[in-house]
Design a protein around this motif. Sequence first.
Motif, PDB file in Angstrom:
ATOM      1  N   ALA A 131       0.826  -1.210   0.000  1.00 28.18           N
ATOM      2  CA  ALA A 131       0.000   0.000   0.000  1.00 28.18           C
ATOM      3  C   ALA A 131       0.856   1.253   0.000  1.00 28.18           C
ATOM      4  O   ALA A 131       0.495   2.260  -0.621  1.00 28.18           O
ATOM      5  CB  ALA A 131      -0.930  -0.009   1.206  1.00 28.18           C
ATOM      6  N   ASP A 132       1.997   1.222   0.711  1.00 30.97           N
ATOM      7  CA  ASP A 132       2.875   2.389   0.709  1.00 30.97           C
ATOM      8  C   ASP A 132       3.801   2.330  -0.500  1.00 30.97           C
ATOM      9  O   ASP A 132       3.781   1.378  -1.268  1.00 30.97           O
ATOM     10  CB  ASP A 132       3.679   2.481   2.008  1.00 30.97           C
ATOM     11  CG  ASP A 132       4.555   1.256   2.246  1.00 30.97           C
ATOM     12  OD1 ASP A 132       5.205   0.790   1.285  1.00 30.97           O
ATOM     13  OD2 ASP A 132       4.598   0.762   3.377  1.00 30.97           O
ATOM     14  N   HIS A 133       4.612   3.361  -0.669  1.00 35.25           N
ATOM     15  CA  HIS A 133       5.477   3.454  -1.840  1.00 35.25           C
ATOM     16  C   HIS A 133       6.908   3.027  -1.561  1.00 35.25           C
ATOM     17  O   HIS A 133       7.792   3.250  -2.389  1.00 35.25           O
ATOM     18  CB  HIS A 133       5.493   4.897  -2.367  1.00 35.25           C
ATOM     19  CG  HIS A 133       4.212   5.292  -3.020  1.00 35.25           C
ATOM     20  ND1 HIS A 133       3.966   6.566  -3.465  1.00 35.25           N
ATOM     21  CD2 HIS A 133       3.098   4.586  -3.304  1.00 35.25           C
ATOM     22  CE1 HIS A 133       2.763   6.637  -3.993  1.00 35.25           C
ATOM     23  NE2 HIS A 133       2.221   5.446  -3.909  1.00 35.25           N
ATOM     24  N   ASN A 134       7.161   2.444  -0.417  1.00 38.17           N
ATOM     25  CA  ASN A 134       8.532   2.158  -0.036  1.00 38.17           C
ATOM     26  C   ASN A 134       9.073   0.922  -0.749  1.00 38.17           C
ATOM     27  O   ASN A 134       8.532  -0.170  -0.625  1.00 38.17           O
ATOM     28  CB  ASN A 134       8.630   1.959   1.478  1.00 38.17           C
ATOM     29  CG  ASN A 134       8.304   3.228   2.236  1.00 38.17           C
ATOM     30  OD1 ASN A 134       8.679   4.320   1.815  1.00 38.17           O
ATOM     31  ND2 ASN A 134       7.591   3.101   3.345  1.00 38.17           N
ATOM     32  N   CYS A 135      10.132   1.127  -1.508  1.00 37.12           N
ATOM     33  CA  CYS A 135      10.837   0.033  -2.179  1.00 37.12           C
ATOM     34  C   CYS A 135      12.041  -0.308  -1.323  1.00 37.12           C
ATOM     35  O   CYS A 135      12.945   0.534  -1.138  1.00 37.12           O
ATOM     36  CB  CYS A 135      11.265   0.478  -3.581  1.00 37.12           C
ATOM     37  SG  CYS A 135      12.208  -0.757  -4.508  1.00 37.12           S
ATOM     38  N   ALA A 145      -3.254   0.893 -10.401  1.00 38.53           N
ATOM     39  CA  ALA A 145      -3.811   1.717 -11.465  1.00 38.53           C
ATOM     40  C   ALA A 145      -3.955   3.153 -10.971  1.00 38.53           C
ATOM     41  O   ALA A 145      -4.372   3.400  -9.846  1.00 38.53           O
ATOM     42  CB  ALA A 145      -5.169   1.169 -11.896  1.00 38.53           C
ATOM     43  N   GLY A 146      -3.581   4.097 -11.823  1.00 38.81           N
ATOM     44  CA  GLY A 146      -3.693   5.498 -11.464  1.00 38.81           C
ATOM     45  C   GLY A 146      -2.475   6.073 -10.778  1.00 38.81           C
ATOM     46  O   GLY A 146      -2.398   7.284 -10.579  1.00 38.81           O
ATOM     47  N   GLU A 147      -1.505   5.222 -10.409  1.00 34.46           N
ATOM     48  CA  GLU A 147      -0.317   5.718  -9.713  1.00 34.46           C
ATOM     49  C   GLU A 147       0.756   6.189 -10.694  1.00 34.46           C
ATOM     50  O   GLU A 147       1.074   5.492 -11.657  1.00 34.46           O
ATOM     51  CB  GLU A 147       0.305   4.610  -8.861  1.00 34.46           C
ATOM     52  CG  GLU A 147      -0.371   4.354  -7.559  1.00 34.46           C
ATOM     53  CD  GLU A 147       0.445   3.420  -6.688  1.00 34.46           C
ATOM     54  OE1 GLU A 147       0.481   3.658  -5.475  1.00 34.46           O
ATOM     55  OE2 GLU A 147       1.037   2.458  -7.214  1.00 34.46           O
ATOM     56  N   LEU A 157       0.129   3.322 -16.087  1.00 30.84           N
ATOM     57  CA  LEU A 157      -0.167   2.412 -17.182  1.00 30.84           C
ATOM     58  C   LEU A 157      -1.480   1.691 -16.890  1.00 30.84           C
ATOM     59  O   LEU A 157      -1.990   1.712 -15.770  1.00 30.84           O
ATOM     60  CB  LEU A 157       0.971   1.412 -17.365  1.00 30.84           C
ATOM     61  CG  LEU A 157       2.338   2.002 -17.728  1.00 30.84           C
ATOM     62  CD1 LEU A 157       3.385   0.907 -17.810  1.00 30.84           C
ATOM     63  CD2 LEU A 157       2.265   2.774 -19.035  1.00 30.84           C
ATOM     64  N   SER A 158      -2.018   1.048 -17.894  1.00 29.64           N
ATOM     65  CA  SER A 158      -3.277   0.322 -17.727  1.00 29.64           C
ATOM     66  C   SER A 158      -3.060  -0.925 -16.877  1.00 29.64           C
ATOM     67  O   SER A 158      -1.940  -1.436 -16.740  1.00 29.64           O
ATOM     68  CB  SER A 158      -3.830  -0.073 -19.095  1.00 29.64           C
ATOM     69  OG  SER A 158      -2.907  -0.913 -19.782  1.00 29.64           O
ATOM     70  N   VAL A 159      -4.140  -1.426 -16.316  1.00 26.86           N
ATOM     71  CA  VAL A 159      -4.075  -2.637 -15.494  1.00 26.86           C
ATOM     72  C   VAL A 159      -3.576  -3.805 -16.335  1.00 26.86           C
ATOM     73  O   VAL A 159      -4.031  -4.012 -17.468  1.00 26.86           O
ATOM     74  CB  VAL A 159      -5.453  -2.947 -14.888  1.00 26.86           C
ATOM     75  CG1 VAL A 159      -5.460  -4.322 -14.234  1.00 26.86           C
ATOM     76  CG2 VAL A 159      -5.839  -1.866 -13.886  1.00 26.86           C
ATOM     77  N   ARG A 202       3.949  -4.712 -13.701  1.00 27.63           N
ATOM     78  CA  ARG A 202       2.506  -4.992 -13.706  1.00 27.63           C
ATOM     79  C   ARG A 202       1.767  -3.927 -12.899  1.00 27.63           C
ATOM     80  O   ARG A 202       2.240  -3.509 -11.833  1.00 27.63           O
ATOM     81  CB  ARG A 202       2.215  -6.373 -13.124  1.00 27.63           C
ATOM     82  CG  ARG A 202       0.734  -6.759 -13.116  1.00 27.63           C
ATOM     83  CD  ARG A 202       0.521  -8.154 -12.559  1.00 27.63           C
ATOM     84  NE  ARG A 202       1.028  -9.176 -13.449  1.00 27.63           N
ATOM     85  CZ  ARG A 202       0.335  -9.746 -14.431  1.00 27.63           C
ATOM     86  NH1 ARG A 202      -0.925  -9.378 -14.649  1.00 27.63           N
ATOM     87  NH2 ARG A 202       0.867 -10.675 -15.180  1.00 27.63           N
ATOM     88  N   PHE A 203       0.620  -3.508 -13.426  1.00 21.08           N
ATOM     89  CA  PHE A 203      -0.263  -2.590 -12.726  1.00 21.08           C
ATOM     90  C   PHE A 203      -1.525  -3.340 -12.280  1.00 21.08           C
ATOM     91  O   PHE A 203      -2.103  -4.090 -13.074  1.00 21.08           O
ATOM     92  CB  PHE A 203      -0.631  -1.392 -13.600  1.00 21.08           C
ATOM     93  CG  PHE A 203       0.411  -0.305 -13.575  1.00 21.08           C
ATOM     94  CD1 PHE A 203       0.149   0.904 -12.961  1.00 21.08           C
ATOM     95  CD2 PHE A 203       1.666  -0.523 -14.132  1.00 21.08           C
ATOM     96  CE1 PHE A 203       1.121   1.896 -12.927  1.00 21.08           C
ATOM     97  CE2 PHE A 203       2.637   0.473 -14.092  1.00 21.08           C
ATOM     98  CZ  PHE A 203       2.370   1.689 -13.494  1.00 21.08           C
TER      99      PHE A 203
END
Length: 208
Positions: free
Chosen positions: A37-41, A70-72, A157-159, A201-202
Amino acid sequence: MQPIRIRAAMIGAALITVLAATSGGTAQAQTRAVPPADHNCLSPDGTNLNTFLGISERIIGPPACREAFAGEQWVRTFSSWGTAPSSVGAVYPAGYTPARPNPMDDFTSKFLGVRVVNDIGTPRERSFTFGPETIRRISVVDGFPFAFFGTRPLRPLSVGPHTSTVFMRLSAAHCDGVGTAPDENCLPAGEFQYTGDTPIRFFPRNGA
């Protein structure tokens, strides 16, 4: 790309291993249900690559970080480039003369940027060009300076599955000062492919 593999093997830091292993794909990277859920890689040693590179958006590139919602918006990172520590003891292929005495300065003076191609070779193919600001940080690891990269944010990008391929641009040929084999220690002038077709992958949000 052979020079990247050599650099990954040359040093032991897990951070470099993660950032240098973006050339190809692995099935394991695509089997997780959804991205976090978070953006931490995170690297295997727990290093937060978002913090390390100063990136707030989701990072896409390292094997553990190839998924988004999606949407990110997302930032493409890819293999770091390392050089000899200084001109002292630097070695080069026959006939090569660096433009700057310090090997890392030689690289940064020639680095023009990158072109990211999503879904290369398909009807969905799109290219995005970025400049020298793609070098986010230069950091010394095990005595060797490395340039670490991250693009400006890219559109969602698209799902579904996609690929992302990075082409680098240099104003002139560059050699790293580490060895004398052109195929292993040098990058050519002009634009050249720097990574493989990295699978990403999205996912839909909330299972939608």
